[in-house]
Structure formats: structure tokens, C-alpha cells
Design an enzyme around this catalytic site. Sequence first.
Site, mmCIF file in Angstrom:
data_model
loop_
_atom_site.group_PDB
_atom_site.id
_atom_site.type_symbol
_atom_site.label_atom_id
_atom_site.label_comp_id
_atom_site.label_asym_id
_atom_site.label_seq_id
_atom_site.Cartn_x
_atom_site.Cartn_y
_atom_site.Cartn_z
ATOM 1 N N LYS A 120 9.116 26.079 -68.158
ATOM 2 C CA LYS A 120 10.031 26.239 -67.028
ATOM 3 C C LYS A 120 11.107 27.281 -67.328
ATOM 4 C CE LYS A 120 13.538 23.606 -66.220
ATOM 5 N NZ LYS A 120 14.442 22.470 -65.944
ATOM 6 N N ASP A 138 11.454 22.904 -61.305
ATOM 7 C CA ASP A 138 12.410 21.919 -61.801
ATOM 8 C C ASP A 138 12.296 20.659 -60.953
ATOM 9 O OD1 ASP A 138 13.590 22.557 -59.386
ATOM 10 O OD2 ASP A 138 15.594 22.871 -60.228
#
Length: 211
Positions: A120, A138
Site C-alpha cells: 500500500k 486503505d
Amino acid sequence: MNAAKRREIFARFATANPHPATELEYTTPFELLVAVVLSAQATDKSVNLATRALFPHANTPAALLALGQAGLEKYVQRIGLYKSKARHLIKTCQILLARHNGEVPATRAALEALPGVGRKTANVILNTAFGEAVMAVDTHIFRVANRIPLAPGKTVLEVEHRLMKNIPREYLQDAHHWLILHGRYTCKARKPDCPHCLIADLCEYPQKTAG
């Protein structure tokens, strides 16, 4: 959700916010890297408060390394998990200086080799600092993708892959920021603000709120 709806969703996002950006404050790829590492399980607001004090004193790998872990901890101690984050950042600075001439690398493999940098975080850097059309999923994006449902999936990676496939190519560069902001301020976890939602008529969530 069909392709026509998906396209209209992002067309509306683009009209309402043509130039979306992260709410983390930074001026260089390294500052962004530091901010994103610090932001894990923390709010952007808390990270910005810390980096506003930190960056005037240390905003390069060499300067951060010179602070040492204890020195860095003094700036970030109000952020969750600050000790491990400070440790990761010090090790990251060592690697950047030893392997990358003090520069933040622009490849996923090199980014993910840095301590505290997962997929991420790497995607955030690639997208925001280097302009790559990638998707950093997220908690906000994961929720929105499943709730609308724009790209439902049981895992973060599954949602990422489906978003990359489902989002029209011309909107992919900015989609990460649009979806985060939508999840943060409108399609919130506890109670989505459907009456003020830009895409409420396109959303297929069966439990829309009335007010």
C-alpha cells in the site's frame, strides 16, 4: 455495478475535484515517504503536526539519520507505534544512502524492500510522487469499493486488482485520492452521509441513510 455507472461515478468526482491530492503535507518524494510510513494507523492530521516540526530540521535521509532513532522519536512520539516507525525510518535512510544515492526509488520492488514499506505504501509513493496509475487500497477505499459496490473483494489485494480493472483508464491516476476523500468525508464507516453524496443515485448500497 455496470461500466456505465462506474464511468459516471468518476466523471462526477473529476468535475467536483479536478486535481485531488493527498492531505499529507510534503514537498519531496522523501518527505512523502516519511509521512506515509508515519501515517499507518494514524491520522493525516497527527502526521502533519509532527512533520511540520520535523522537516525544517531533517527532511533528507542523511539529516534524518543524523538525528538517530532517539532524536526522531522526539518529533513523532504522539503518533501511534512511533518507536517502530522511527526504527523503520532510520533503517530506510541507511538503505537509501547505501543503495540509492539518497534518493527514493521509483520501482515497487525497491520500495517494498525498505523497512516499514508494504504494498500500500509503495503504491502511494508510486502514484503520488511518481505519477503512476496504481491503486493504494486503505481502509476507506476497501470500504467504499465493497459498499457501493465498485469493486467488491474479500482482501485488499483482490479489491486493488478489481479497481485497476474496473476504473476507466483516464480516471485511474486520480482515483486513489477521490476514493479516499469520499470514504473519509462522505461514505464514512459508521454512517454514510447519503443525503449529501455526489453519487448516491449511482451507488447500489441497499442501506442508504436518510439523514
